[in-house]
Write a protein that holds these residues in place. Sequence first.
Motif, PDB file in Angstrom:
ATOM      1  N   ILE A  78       0.841  -1.205   0.000  1.00  0.00           N
ATOM      2  CA  ILE A  78       0.000   0.000   0.000  1.00  0.00           C
ATOM      3  C   ILE A  78       0.873   1.250   0.000  1.00  0.00           C
ATOM      4  N   CYS A  79       1.906   1.264   0.848  1.00  0.00           N
ATOM      5  CA  CYS A  79       2.823   2.407   0.896  1.00  0.00           C
ATOM      6  C   CYS A  79       3.563   2.576  -0.428  1.00  0.00           C
ATOM      7  N   TYR A  80       4.015   1.468  -0.986  1.00  0.00           N
ATOM      8  CA  TYR A  80       4.821   1.462  -2.209  1.00  0.00           C
ATOM      9  C   TYR A  80       4.067   2.075  -3.390  1.00  0.00           C
ATOM     10  N   VAL A  81       2.831   1.638  -3.608  1.00  0.00           N
ATOM     11  CA  VAL A  81       2.077   2.156  -4.753  1.00  0.00           C
ATOM     12  C   VAL A  81       1.580   3.578  -4.497  1.00  0.00           C
ATOM     13  N   SER A  82       1.380   3.926  -3.223  1.00  0.00           N
ATOM     14  CA  SER A  82       0.866   5.260  -2.902  1.00  0.00           C
ATOM     15  C   SER A  82       1.918   6.345  -3.092  1.00  0.00           C
ATOM     16  N   VAL A  83       3.175   5.959  -3.248  1.00  0.00           N
ATOM     17  CA  VAL A  83       4.230   6.922  -3.534  1.00  0.00           C
ATOM     18  C   VAL A  83       4.120   7.444  -4.966  1.00  0.00           C
ATOM     19  N   THR A  84       3.669   6.603  -5.890  1.00  0.00           N
ATOM     20  CA  THR A  84       3.688   6.964  -7.312  1.00  0.00           C
ATOM     21  C   THR A  84       2.305   7.127  -7.946  1.00  0.00           C
ATOM     22  N   VAL A  85       1.363   6.249  -7.616  1.00  0.00           N
ATOM     23  CA  VAL A  85       0.100   6.222  -8.361  1.00  0.00           C
ATOM     24  C   VAL A  85      -0.768   7.474  -8.150  1.00  0.00           C
ATOM     25  N   PRO A  86      -0.955   7.984  -6.924  1.00  0.00           N
ATOM     26  CA  PRO A  86      -1.770   9.200  -6.782  1.00  0.00           C
ATOM     27  C   PRO A  86      -1.227  10.369  -7.605  1.00  0.00           C
ATOM     28  N   ARG A  87       0.091  10.529  -7.621  1.00  0.00           N
ATOM     29  CA  ARG A  87       0.698  11.591  -8.428  1.00  0.00           C
ATOM     30  C   ARG A  87       0.449  11.338  -9.915  1.00  0.00           C
ATOM     31  N   SER A 274      15.786   2.286 -22.949  1.00  0.00           N
ATOM     32  CA  SER A 274      15.015   3.139 -23.849  1.00  0.00           C
ATOM     33  C   SER A 274      13.838   3.687 -23.066  1.00  0.00           C
ATOM     34  N   THR A 275      13.378   4.882 -23.461  1.00  0.00           N
ATOM     35  CA  THR A 275      12.313   5.536 -22.706  1.00  0.00           C
ATOM     36  C   THR A 275      11.053   4.681 -22.646  1.00  0.00           C
ATOM     37  N   GLY A 276      10.663   4.114 -23.800  1.00  0.00           N
ATOM     38  CA  GLY A 276       9.449   3.299 -23.832  1.00  0.00           C
ATOM     39  C   GLY A 276       9.557   2.068 -22.967  1.00  0.00           C
ATOM     40  N   MET A 277      10.704   1.373 -23.048  1.00  0.00           N
ATOM     41  CA  MET A 277      10.895   0.163 -22.252  1.00  0.00           C
ATOM     42  C   MET A 277      10.965   0.482 -20.762  1.00  0.00           C
ATOM     43  N   ASP A 278      11.621   1.600 -20.407  1.00  0.00           N
ATOM     44  CA  ASP A 278      11.711   2.000 -18.995  1.00  0.00           C
ATOM     45  C   ASP A 278      10.324   2.265 -18.420  1.00  0.00           C
ATOM     46  N   LYS A 279       9.481   2.953 -19.187  1.00  0.00           N
ATOM     47  CA  LYS A 279       8.124   3.240 -18.705  1.00  0.00           C
ATOM     48  C   LYS A 279       7.320   1.955 -18.550  1.00  0.00           C
ATOM     49  N   PHE A 280       7.451   1.059 -19.524  1.00  0.00           N
ATOM     50  CA  PHE A 280       6.705  -0.198 -19.469  1.00  0.00           C
ATOM     51  C   PHE A 280       7.117  -1.016 -18.251  1.00  0.00           C
ATOM     52  N   LEU A 281       8.432  -1.168 -18.044  1.00  0.00           N
ATOM     53  CA  LEU A 281       8.913  -1.936 -16.894  1.00  0.00           C
ATOM     54  C   LEU A 281       8.506  -1.279 -15.582  1.00  0.00           C
ATOM     55  N   SER A 282       8.541   0.061 -15.566  1.00  0.00           N
ATOM     56  CA  SER A 282       8.146   0.773 -14.350  1.00  0.00           C
ATOM     57  C   SER A 282       6.672   0.558 -14.039  1.00  0.00           C
ATOM     58  N   LEU A 283       5.841   0.583 -15.063  1.00  0.00           N
ATOM     59  CA  LEU A 283       4.420   0.286 -14.863  1.00  0.00           C
ATOM     60  C   LEU A 283       4.246  -1.119 -14.311  1.00  0.00           C
ATOM     61  N   PHE A 284       5.079  -2.043 -14.791  1.00  0.00           N
ATOM     62  CA  PHE A 284       4.948  -3.434 -14.376  1.00  0.00           C
ATOM     63  C   PHE A 284       5.263  -3.595 -12.900  1.00  0.00           C
ATOM     64  N   TYR A 285       6.414  -3.041 -12.447  1.00  0.00           N
ATOM     65  CA  TYR A 285       6.776  -3.293 -11.057  1.00  0.00           C
ATOM     66  C   TYR A 285       6.181  -2.293 -10.067  1.00  0.00           C
ATOM     67  N   THR A 286       5.621  -1.168 -10.556  1.00  0.00           N
ATOM     68  CA  THR A 286       4.990  -0.230  -9.625  1.00  0.00           C
ATOM     69  C   THR A 286       3.477  -0.401  -9.521  1.00  0.00           C
ATOM     70  N   ILE A 287       2.841  -0.955 -10.564  1.00  0.00           N
ATOM     71  CA  ILE A 287       1.380  -1.042 -10.569  1.00  0.00           C
ATOM     72  C   ILE A 287       0.880  -2.463 -10.813  1.00  0.00           C
TER      73      ILE A 287
END
Length: 318
Positions: A78-87, A274-287
């Motif tokens: 809960i803490c982990y996702v609340s750092v990024t998702v609300p923003r 790469s920007t696209g791959m970084d965003k995709f991986l970040s979405l995967f492990y953050t959300i």
Amino acid sequence: MESTGQNPLQANHTTLMDFILVGFSDVPNLRGLLFGVFLIIYVIILMGNSLIIIITKVNPSLQTPMYFFLGNFSSLEICYVSVTVPRLLTDLCRQNRNISFLACATQMYFFLIFGASECFILTAMAYDRYVAICNPLLYPLIMNNRLCIQLATGCWITGIPVHIGFTYLIFSLHFCGSNKLNHFFCDIPPVLKLACGDTFMIEMLVYEVAVLVVTIPFLLILASYVKIISTILKLPSAAGRAKAFSTCSSHLMVVALFFGSGIITYLRPKSSHSTGMDKFLSLFYTIVTPMFNPIIYCLRNKEVMVAFKKSLPKWIVL
């Protein structure tokens, strides 16, 4: 006229007081859809993990070390996702996506802290399963209440001093030129891309911290499961082997999702970023991964499902 003594690079650095989170502004037609999808996922994460916390606290049959650590892991999620998702949700609804240096550093710091704590908690959970399966007679003695509290406390606070210094070093760099952060939160790789000068030492430090926080815990978990699987295969009955595997399968799936995406993100060569791959991986492990975790633990764990059904009012259960 008196000279200020600043060169153009320094002058530019003094005026760069914030970043702009580009996020998903490059796909404006999808912002409404993305907002709806991320909001639903965020609600699922909050509800799923809150449900696990409540069930593991109130149900007497789940007052064991395994579910004590699971409750801690759900709190961290809960803490982990609340750092990024609300923003992220807020930025999808507005034009001004500026984030100050202090806010960016704070977001990065808490993201790293909670991510590191999750790595440590997953390691503690692997140790608990190791003791339960490989030393069942000594399990109540070894995994006593005091040790569980000490392990959980250590998991929550161990990374604090390391990441204070780590975040300070990153934001002590000079940032000049573009202030557009091509990401949806202040992660390490996109922030370093905006830094001026040589960032080699910081990049090496990123690898070192990633090895300490991600790789070593992962190897400890792997070693635990080698021993666990070896012990399970020696059990005489098929029913016993199946029961032992079932208590570990949920944890193994979560470990594979969480550590797999983390290792790929932080330990792969810079040239492959790469920007696209970084965003995709970040979405995967953050959300995405945090969304699956409560689903995995609820649907694949019979004890949690039984406890959940008992907690429901009788008129709901058919």
